[in-house]
Design a protein around this motif. Structure first.
Motif, short mmCIF file in Angstrom:
data_model
loop_
_atom_site.label_atom_id
_atom_site.label_comp_id
_atom_site.label_asym_id
_atom_site.label_seq_id
_atom_site.Cartn_x
_atom_site.Cartn_y
_atom_site.Cartn_z
N ASP A 11 -1.56 11.87 -8.60
CA ASP A 11 -0.85 11.89 -7.32
C ASP A 11 -1.25 10.64 -6.55
N LEU A 12 -0.27 9.92 -6.05
CA LEU A 12 -0.48 8.69 -5.30
C LEU A 12 0.11 8.86 -3.92
N ASP A 13 -0.71 8.67 -2.89
CA ASP A 13 -0.27 8.75 -1.50
C ASP A 13 -0.60 7.41 -0.86
N THR A 14 0.42 6.66 -0.51
CA THR A 14 0.20 5.32 0.03
C THR A 14 1.37 4.90 0.89
N GLY A 15 1.17 3.86 1.61
CA GLY A 15 2.23 3.26 2.38
C GLY A 15 1.69 2.04 3.10
N PRO A 16 2.56 1.09 3.39
CA PRO A 16 2.10 -0.10 4.09
C PRO A 16 1.37 0.24 5.39
N GLY A 17 0.16 -0.31 5.52
CA GLY A 17 -0.62 -0.12 6.73
C GLY A 17 -1.39 1.17 6.85
N ARG A 18 -1.34 2.04 5.82
CA ARG A 18 -2.06 3.32 5.95
C ARG A 18 -2.99 3.62 4.78
N GLY A 19 -3.27 2.64 3.98
CA GLY A 19 -4.22 2.85 2.89
C GLY A 19 -3.61 3.57 1.71
N THR A 20 -4.48 3.89 0.76
CA THR A 20 -4.04 4.52 -0.48
C THR A 20 -5.03 5.61 -0.87
N HIS A 23 -8.42 -4.29 -3.78
CA HIS A 23 -7.18 -4.32 -3.00
C HIS A 23 -7.26 -3.55 -1.69
N GLY A 24 -8.15 -2.56 -1.62
CA GLY A 24 -8.24 -1.73 -0.42
C GLY A 24 -9.43 -2.03 0.45
N GLY A 25 -10.24 -3.01 0.06
CA GLY A 25 -11.40 -3.36 0.87
C GLY A 25 -12.52 -2.35 0.82
N GLY A 26 -12.50 -1.46 -0.16
CA GLY A 26 -13.53 -0.43 -0.30
C GLY A 26 -13.00 0.93 0.13
N GLY A 27 -13.80 1.93 -0.10
CA GLY A 27 -13.40 3.30 0.24
C GLY A 27 -14.39 4.29 -0.28
N ASP A 31 -8.87 4.62 0.04
CA ASP A 31 -9.25 3.39 0.75
C ASP A 31 -8.43 3.30 2.03
N GLU A 32 -8.82 2.40 2.90
CA GLU A 32 -8.11 2.21 4.16
C GLU A 32 -7.52 0.81 4.23
N GLY A 33 -7.12 0.32 3.05
CA GLY A 33 -6.55 -1.02 2.96
C GLY A 33 -5.11 -1.06 3.42
N PRO A 34 -4.39 -2.09 2.99
CA PRO A 34 -3.02 -2.30 3.46
C PRO A 34 -2.00 -1.35 2.85
#
Length: 140
Positions: free
Chosen positions: A122-131, A59-63, A85-88
């Protein structure tokens, strides 16, 4: 004295190609064995790592995954995993944490199941900034 991040530096592992998923699981298993985890705790942290790196890859294209042997204030030894990751990013975290939800062909136990396998999540994510997901499992 058991190893911890003061005596064992954290290790970073790429999650770029499918072969990296197996290498990441092996790295977590080796760290868990070295830290003295029981076979049950080894299995739980390796399963959590497997879910997280697979998500980063698919989902994140790697990391990257960082593995650290840590100690808490009570002196317990644990493993901390940080998968970035630096995905969506994840648009709806609540939905993503719900059992049965999947954006792919999986069973939908990924993040919710991972949360149940570890002590700290702990989950840190948001649209356009990866996870970035950071988890820890502690020895009793």
């Amino acid at each position: 004295m058991l190893p911890d991040e003061r005596t064992v530096p954290p290790t970073e592992h790429p999650v770029r190609v499918e072969e990296d998923l197996l290498a990441a699981r092996h790295a977590v298993r080796a760290a868990a064995v070295a830290a003295g985890f029981s076979i049950v705790d080894q299995t739980k942290i390796v399963t959590a790592a497997s879910e997280l790196v697979r998500n980063a890859y698919i989902h994140g294209g790697g990391g990257t995954m960082t593995v650290s042997v840590v100690r808490d204030a009570a002196g317990r030894t644990g493993l901390r995993l940080r998968v970035r990751d630096e995905g969506p990013g994840i648009a709806d975290v609540e939905q993503a944490m719900t059992d049965g939800f999947s954006t792919g062909a999986g069973l939908g136990h990924g993040l919710g199941g991972t949360r149940r396998l570890v002590h700290d999540f702990d989950l840190d994510t948001g649209p356009g900034r990866g996870t970035t997901v950071t988890v820890a499992r502690w020895q009793p």
